[in-house]
Enzyme design. Structure first.
Site, PDB file in Angstrom:
ATOM      1  N   GLU A   1     -37.200  41.953 -23.674  1.00  0.00           N
ATOM      2  CA  GLU A   1     -37.455  42.692 -22.294  1.00  0.00           C
ATOM      3  C   GLU A   1     -36.292  43.866 -22.757  1.00  0.00           C
ATOM      4  O   GLU A   1     -36.812  45.015 -21.971  1.00  0.00           O
ATOM      5  CB  GLU A   1     -36.476  41.838 -21.501  1.00  0.00           C
ATOM      6  CG  GLU A   1     -36.420  42.402 -20.088  1.00  0.00           C
ATOM      7  CD  GLU A   1     -34.994  43.397 -19.757  1.00  0.00           C
ATOM      8  OE1 GLU A   1     -34.912  43.935 -18.924  1.00  0.00           O
ATOM      9  OE2 GLU A   1     -34.170  43.147 -20.830  1.00  0.00           O
ATOM     10  N   GLU A   2     -35.575  44.058 -23.565  1.00  0.00           N
ATOM     11  CA  GLU A   2     -34.581  45.194 -23.784  1.00  0.00           C
ATOM     12  C   GLU A   2     -35.383  46.432 -24.063  1.00  0.00           C
ATOM     13  O   GLU A   2     -35.087  47.535 -24.227  1.00  0.00           O
ATOM     14  CB  GLU A   2     -33.265  44.851 -24.644  1.00  0.00           C
ATOM     15  CG  GLU A   2     -32.361  43.791 -24.093  1.00  0.00           C
ATOM     16  CD  GLU A   2     -31.760  44.245 -22.828  1.00  0.00           C
ATOM     17  OE1 GLU A   2     -31.999  45.397 -22.373  1.00  0.00           O
ATOM     18  OE2 GLU A   2     -30.976  43.556 -22.404  1.00  0.00           O
TER      19      GLU A   2
ATOM     20  N   HIS B   1     -34.576  36.440 -19.993  1.00  0.00           N
ATOM     21  CA  HIS B   1     -35.061  37.050 -21.239  1.00  0.00           C
ATOM     22  C   HIS B   1     -34.146  36.738 -22.249  1.00  0.00           C
ATOM     23  O   HIS B   1     -32.859  36.567 -22.165  1.00  0.00           O
ATOM     24  CB  HIS B   1     -35.076  38.620 -21.382  1.00  0.00           C
ATOM     25  CG  HIS B   1     -33.993  39.376 -21.293  1.00  0.00           C
ATOM     26  ND1 HIS B   1     -33.260  39.897 -22.348  1.00  0.00           N
ATOM     27  CD2 HIS B   1     -33.444  40.028 -20.062  1.00  0.00           C
ATOM     28  CE1 HIS B   1     -32.293  40.559 -21.793  1.00  0.00           C
ATOM     29  NE2 HIS B   1     -32.313  40.601 -20.452  1.00  0.00           N
TER      30      HIS B   1
END
Length: 466
Positions: A326-327, A280
């Site tokens: 993604e986070e 990511h």
């Protein structure tokens, strides 16, 4: 009747020739795999890539000011490495600004505390809020509590994260971060603070995403550094009534468009079939995102480049995907499977690097059970790189974790993550934490994996869906 022995003999000869041909192909693939491993472990390419990302872009929170800078960097880097095809796909992402965070013990022993807002948290009132804390060891303990015990207080979840080679401790404690605000608000809490989800002893708080639930009041959420969590415990031993003040100023600023950035190496014989390796591109805003996930970005980009440099392309297309956001909840990964839903049957296998840069010690897969031993044999040359052949229970990594349920085979290249959560989601996530030799070993493993799977003659489906 006399022709039967001749036909039988012809069948034996053909079978023998096919077996020899298959054996020769495997020998050639293993030879190339060894060559790729040697070129990767002796190359500085991966370190140069992650240095470029962390220096020229730095922190890159999805939706933040550096997000599109990172997207442009990724496109340019793929092109400079010579990838056959480079493109990006839009992803809608929330925009959240961290603002400032401060806290202090008001009584019985006034002193400052080191905190950070959890990703997605709402703000406190402008002048902050002050309340007594109520401590719980785990999220489960909070859920069992009587509402009267919690109402009007600041919940403190104090679960420590265990240190494990495979990072198993994170899964045990992360629920307090992701779901704690919901559980606390249900019982009338005014805010929540958690012991950082980390294994370090530094006075740095670990951020990370948290969630709210429709219909339940949104309360401010923050993480304490481990020493400050210890300090609160020491104060509670002396006085059960501890009052703290908390001031957070994050902002939710709507939505913006980010991108999954993709580079491809076109397959020679089966270009429509895809071996996907990913990482990511986004990071939290506290450090420079070197381990999480600049290392992964460099691993898969460099692996693709080593395959590009071969005199002959592999049979299948190798697709390197750098996922957005993604986070913030696997947003890029979820968007990828939506965008490519009609192409997922052509995804031969997928894997993601998102656990820093510790040495890879094992590879697990999730393929058709009856083909597991055959796949292990095809990957056996990875042993020269210190990678053992593991089980058939792989999840594939965060952004590809939804693929097995859709029938796509996956692999997990297991890294030694014993110190990963010392730095994870902190200002300490910087490039000096990366061991160049370990990074090169990771690149070698992903290069071998991608090449061997791009050459594989095994039908990996149907898998056991999770």
């Amino acid at each position: 009747m006399k022709t039967l022995p001749s036909l039988s003999l012809a069948g034996i000869i053909i079978t023998s020739l096919l077996g020899c041909q298959s054996s020769n192909l495997q020998y050639q693939d293993n030879k190339t795999s060894h060559q790729l491993q040697q070129s990767a472990v002796n190359s500085n390419l991966g370190y140069d890539i992650v240095e470029s990302l962390t220096v020229e872009v730095g922190p890159r929170l999805a939706g933040g000011k550096n997000d599109l800078v990172a997207v442009k960097w990724a496109e340019d880097k793929f092109k400079s490495l010579g990838y056959d095809k480079v493109y990006k796909e839009p992803v809608k992402v929330p925009v959240w600004s961290r603002g400032d965070a401060s806290a202090e013990v008001v009584s019985p022993f006034p002193q400052p505390l080191v905190i950070t807002a959890l990703g997605g948290s709402v703000a406190t009132p402008e002048n902050g809020l002050t309340a007594e804390i109520v401590r719980f060891h785990t999220l489960a303990d909070l859920k069992k509590a009587e509402p009267a015990q919690v109402k009007g207080k600041i919940v403190f979840i104090d679960q420590k994260t265990e240190r494990h080679k495979a990072g198993n401790g994170y899964g045990k404690s992360v629920g307090g971060r992701s779901k704690g605000a919901i559980a606390a608000a249900k019982k009338g809490a005014v805010a929540i603070v958690i012991r950082s989800i980390g294994t370090d002893h530094d006075r740095m708080a670990h951020t990370g995403a948290m969630r709210y639930k429709d219909g339940i009041k949104k309360i401010p959420a923050a993480a304490l550094s481990a020493p400050d969590a210890n300090q609160l415990n020491a104060i509670l031993k002396r006085d059960k009534k501890v009052v703290i003040s908390l001031k957070l100023s994050p902002q939710h600023l709507g939505y913006s468009t980010s991108y999954n950035v993709i580079g491809e190496i076109k397959g020679q014989n089966k270009p429509e079939e895809i071996v996907l390796i990913g990482a990511h591109l986004d990071s939290w805003d506290e450090g420079t995102g070197a381990l999480d996930d600049g290392a992964g970005v460099s691993i898969v980009m460099a692996a693709g480049k080593h395959i590009l440099d071969l005199p002959t392309r592999p049979a299948r297309t190798v697709r390197v995907v750098l996922y957005a956001a993604e986070e913030l909840g696997l947003i890029g990964g979820k968007q990828y499977v939506k965008t490519h839903k009609n192409e997922l049957n052509n995804h031969y296998i997928a894997a993601e690097s998102d656990f820093g840069a510790g040495y890879i010690y094992r590879i697990d897969v999730n393929v058709a059970p009856q083909k597991f031993e055959q796949v292990k044999n095809e990957l056996s040359s990875m042993k020269i790189n210190g990678v053992e052949l593991g089980n058939n229970e792989a999840g594939g990594g965060p952004d590809v974790s939804m693929m097995p349920s859709l029938g796509v085979p996956v692999a997990s290249l297991r890294q030694d993550g014993r110190d990963y959560f010392d730095y994870h989601h902190t200002p300490n996530d910087t490039i000096d934490k990366i061991d160049p030799k370990a990074l090169a070993q990771n690149i070698a493993a992903y290069t071998q994996f991608a090449y061997l799977m791009a050459q594989s003659t095994t039908d990996l489906r149907p898998i056991k869906k999770k």
